[in-house]
Design a protein around this motif. Structure first.
Motif, mmCIF file in Angstrom:
data_model
loop_
_atom_site.group_PDB
_atom_site.id
_atom_site.type_symbol
_atom_site.label_atom_id
_atom_site.label_comp_id
_atom_site.label_asym_id
_atom_site.label_seq_id
_atom_site.Cartn_x
_atom_site.Cartn_y
_atom_site.Cartn_z
ATOM 1 N N ASP A 106 5.752 12.163 -2.857
ATOM 2 C CA ASP A 106 4.693 11.169 -2.751
ATOM 3 C C ASP A 106 3.862 11.219 -4.033
ATOM 4 O OD1 ASP A 106 2.449 9.677 -2.271
ATOM 5 O OD2 ASP A 106 2.155 10.397 -0.217
ATOM 6 N N ASN A 118 -5.385 15.459 -1.827
ATOM 7 C CA ASN A 118 -6.117 14.985 -0.658
ATOM 8 C C ASN A 118 -6.831 16.077 0.121
ATOM 9 O OD1 ASN A 118 -5.820 11.973 -0.276
ATOM 10 N ND2 ASN A 118 -3.727 12.556 -0.789
ATOM 11 N N TYR A 125 -1.829 14.217 2.615
ATOM 12 C CA TYR A 125 -2.079 12.892 3.184
ATOM 13 C C TYR A 125 -1.041 11.932 2.620
ATOM 14 C CZ TYR A 125 -4.370 8.517 4.477
ATOM 15 O OH TYR A 125 -4.649 7.274 5.015
ATOM 16 N N HIS A 126 -0.369 11.236 3.517
ATOM 17 C CA HIS A 126 0.659 10.288 3.066
ATOM 18 C C HIS A 126 0.417 8.894 3.641
ATOM 19 C CE1 HIS A 126 2.984 13.648 1.465
ATOM 20 N NE2 HIS A 126 2.893 14.259 2.631
ATOM 21 N N GLY A 127 -0.853 8.581 3.951
ATOM 22 C CA GLY A 127 -1.129 7.285 4.552
ATOM 23 C C GLY A 127 -1.350 7.437 6.046
ATOM 24 N N VAL A 136 1.915 8.686 -5.085
ATOM 25 C CA VAL A 136 0.956 7.574 -5.024
ATOM 26 C C VAL A 136 -0.202 7.837 -5.985
ATOM 27 C CG1 VAL A 136 -0.776 6.466 -3.522
ATOM 28 C CG2 VAL A 136 1.567 6.755 -2.725
ATOM 29 N N ILE A 137 -0.671 9.075 -6.002
ATOM 30 C CA ILE A 137 -1.748 9.432 -6.935
ATOM 31 C C ILE A 137 -1.175 9.828 -8.295
ATOM 32 C CG2 ILE A 137 -3.494 11.208 -7.478
ATOM 33 C CD1 ILE A 137 -4.325 11.240 -4.591
ATOM 34 N N GLU A 184 3.382 15.986 -1.570
ATOM 35 C CA GLU A 184 2.584 15.566 -2.719
ATOM 36 C C GLU A 184 2.807 16.680 -3.746
ATOM 37 O OE1 GLU A 184 -1.728 14.347 -2.225
ATOM 38 O OE2 GLU A 184 -1.322 15.063 -0.219
ATOM 39 N N SER A 194 0.847 -1.201 0.000
ATOM 40 C CA SER A 194 0.000 0.000 0.000
ATOM 41 C C SER A 194 0.878 1.245 0.000
ATOM 42 C CB SER A 194 -0.903 0.022 1.241
ATOM 43 O OG SER A 194 -0.126 0.233 2.398
ATOM 44 N N GLY A 195 0.242 2.355 -0.306
ATOM 45 C CA GLY A 195 0.958 3.629 -0.263
ATOM 46 C C GLY A 195 1.428 3.944 1.149
ATOM 47 N N THR A 196 0.597 3.628 2.125
ATOM 48 C CA THR A 196 0.958 3.869 3.522
ATOM 49 C C THR A 196 2.256 3.147 3.876
ATOM 50 O OG1 THR A 196 -1.358 4.065 4.198
ATOM 51 C CG2 THR A 196 0.213 3.481 5.919
ATOM 52 N N LYS A 224 -1.261 2.867 -6.224
ATOM 53 C CA LYS A 224 -2.430 2.970 -7.106
ATOM 54 C C LYS A 224 -2.184 2.447 -8.533
ATOM 55 C CE LYS A 224 -4.375 6.609 -4.263
ATOM 56 N NZ LYS A 224 -5.619 6.371 -3.570
HETATM 57 N N1 PMP Z 1 -0.110 9.048 -0.385
HETATM 58 C C1 PMP Z 1 -1.061 9.668 -1.088
HETATM 59 C C2 PMP Z 1 -0.721 10.927 -1.820
HETATM 60 C C3 PMP Z 1 -2.351 9.146 -1.141
HETATM 61 O O1 PMP Z 1 -3.292 9.788 -1.840
HETATM 62 C C4 PMP Z 1 -2.632 7.951 -0.461
HETATM 63 C C5 PMP Z 1 -4.019 7.319 -0.475
HETATM 64 N N2 PMP Z 1 -4.979 7.904 -1.208
HETATM 65 C C6 PMP Z 1 -1.604 7.333 0.259
HETATM 66 C C7 PMP Z 1 -0.350 7.912 0.273
HETATM 67 C C8 PMP Z 1 -1.842 6.065 1.005
HETATM 68 O O2 PMP Z 1 -2.016 5.007 0.130
HETATM 69 P P1 PMP Z 1 -2.815 3.708 0.583
HETATM 70 O O3 PMP Z 1 -4.237 4.087 0.762
HETATM 71 O O4 PMP Z 1 -2.588 2.745 -0.554
HETATM 72 O O5 PMP Z 1 -2.191 3.242 1.849
#
Ligand code: PMP
Length: 417
Positions: free
Chosen positions: A240, A212, A145-147, A242-243, A207, A117-119, A268
């Motif tokens: 980050d 977020n 938001y970074h998880g 992730v998105i 980000e 996961s991103g978290t 993602k």
């Molecule tokens: N970083 C960002 C920028 C996110 O948008 C998200 C989740 N939307 C995460 C980290 C966390 O990812 P995950 O939900 O897969 O743990």
């Protein structure tokens, strides 16, 4: 559209087993009211509920499904991969193939670590940055938001903003005491932070395009300043993505603006719809991870072959259809301006914030979003159920989808005043 009676019954069942009927708070409809959508299936740009209703989907598993739902090549490849074994917990050649594709697209990712996961990716990257620099402090921007790691849940966006939770309960103060929070895109503020704590900062987390707290378009000057500041003080810069990774082009946003961070976080899109996260960067930093280095991070399922296959096929399809990114952006631009125009013509103060193929909507009067949301869902358009979450387009969205969405929005705005 049929009433969502079966949906309500099913959600009642879910509430018996899950807190608020959901396994992740962003899925709840607390912000807009009513029952969350329980999705039976998805194909292309559409999802379907159990009452037989069809929705044009702009959530797309929170930005994961850039090819749309159940993209045939991805589904077929996943089926074949699953037939060969679901999990080994050893290095497998599909991991290498996905890593190769990612490194080709993002050359500064010399080494990568896949997680689930991103978290998890962000937690690993922060630990690595602390281990590498021998420092404790990290910098996070307001509303990012970074998880859900303990030390990252203060003044965060996403579900915390939606539910009005300024910082999560259950986090000992000591766990978050090394997190410095400062406003996004404010050069003076970050320079002050560095003047004060500079040599204690392990990493700055950002980000590059905020996703977020609604869409926060990038401030390139700010991002470039982050790079020079972190170099000056010996801190790592963590983007980050992730998105944003593979969302605007075949690679990262970092490359688009010519900034090379020390570590990049992905998730993602690179999993093609299956659970994934990844962090990567130069060998100098990455080799501090165990088993070569002393920074420990492990996981039973990381690099899972079925997930890897979904990622490989998705990236291959994306690589062969790069030109479509432009079209994605054009559709998003058309949709955003059509929404604003429709709102203006009815004297409704609705702002659409867009960057590339992601957009968010903000009404001046907060109650209007709720009204709008209920009605737009009822006419078959599924947007993120919060003004803080962003909406996405996929390669599966057609011109007709966009036109139908605009028509639906006009109809719904008509009822607002
Ligand atoms: N970083 C960002 C920028 C996110 O948008 C998200 C989740 N939307 C995460 C980290 C966390 O990812 P995950 O939900 O897969 O743990």
């Amino acid at each position: 559209m049929a009433k969502r009676t079966i949906n309500s019954k099913l959600f009642g069942e879910a509430q018996k087993y899950f807190v608020g009927g959901v396994n992740s708070p962003v899925r709840a409809f607390n912000y807009v009211g009513g029952d969350p959508l329980i999705i039976k299936k998805g194909h292309g740009s559409k999802v379907y509920d159990y009452d037989g209703n069809k929705y044009i989907d702009y959530v797309l598993s929170w930005g994961s499904l850039i090819l749309g739902h159940a993209f045939p090549e991805v589904v077929d490849a996943v089926k074949v991969a699953a037939g060969d074994g679901l999990s080994f917990g050893t290095t497998n050649i599909k991991e290498v193939e996905l890593a190769k594709l990612i490194r080709k697209a993002i050359p500064f990712v010399e080494k990568i670590r896949f997680v689930n996961s991103g978290t998890e990716a962000m937690m690993g990257a922060v630990r690595l940055a602390r281990g590498y620099t021998g420092r404790d402090k990290i910098v996070k921007f307001e509303n990012a938001y970074h998880g859900h790691a303990d030390y990252l849940l203060t003044k965060s966006g996403s579900g915390l903003a939606t539910l009005g939770i300024p910082s999560s309960a259950g986090v000992p103060k000591d766990f978050a005491k090394h997190t410095i929070i400062t406003p996004a895109n404010n050069i003076n503020a970050i320079e002050t932070v560095f003047k004060r704590y500079g040599r204690k900062i392990a990493a700055v987390l950002v980000e590059p395009v905020g996703g977020n707290y609604g869409v926060l378009p990038p401030d390139i000057k700010f991002l470039k300043r982050l790079r020079t500041l972190t170099v000056e003080y010996g801190a790592l810069l963590i983007f980050d993505e992730v998105i944003t990774g593979f969302r605007f082009s075949f690679g990262t946003f970092a490359q688009n603006i010519g900034v090379t961070p020390d570590l990049i976080i992905l998730g993602k899109i690179i999993g093609g719809g299956l659970p994934i996260g990844a962090y990567g960067g130069g060998i100098r930093v990455m080799d501090k991870l165990a088993p070569l280095g002393k920074v420990y991070q492990a996981s039973t399922f990381s690099g899972n072959p079925v997930v890897m296959q979904a990622g490989i096929t998705t990236l291959k399809v994306l690589a062969s259809s790069r030109a479509k990114y432009k079209q994605l952006e054009r559709f998003a631009e058309f949709l955003s301006s059509a929404i604003e125009k429709a709102a203006r013509s009815r004297n409704i103060d609705l702002k659409v914030c867009r960057f590339g193929s992601m957009f968010s909507m903000k009404f001046e009067k907060n109650d209007n979003f709720k009204k709008f949301y209920k009605d737009i869902l009822h006419v078959g358009v599924y947007f993120a159920p919060s003004e803080y979450e962003v909406n996405f387009l996929s390669f599966a969205h057609s011109k007709k989808d966009i036109e139908n969405t605009v028509r639906a929005i006009k109809l719904v705005l008509h009822k607002i005043n």
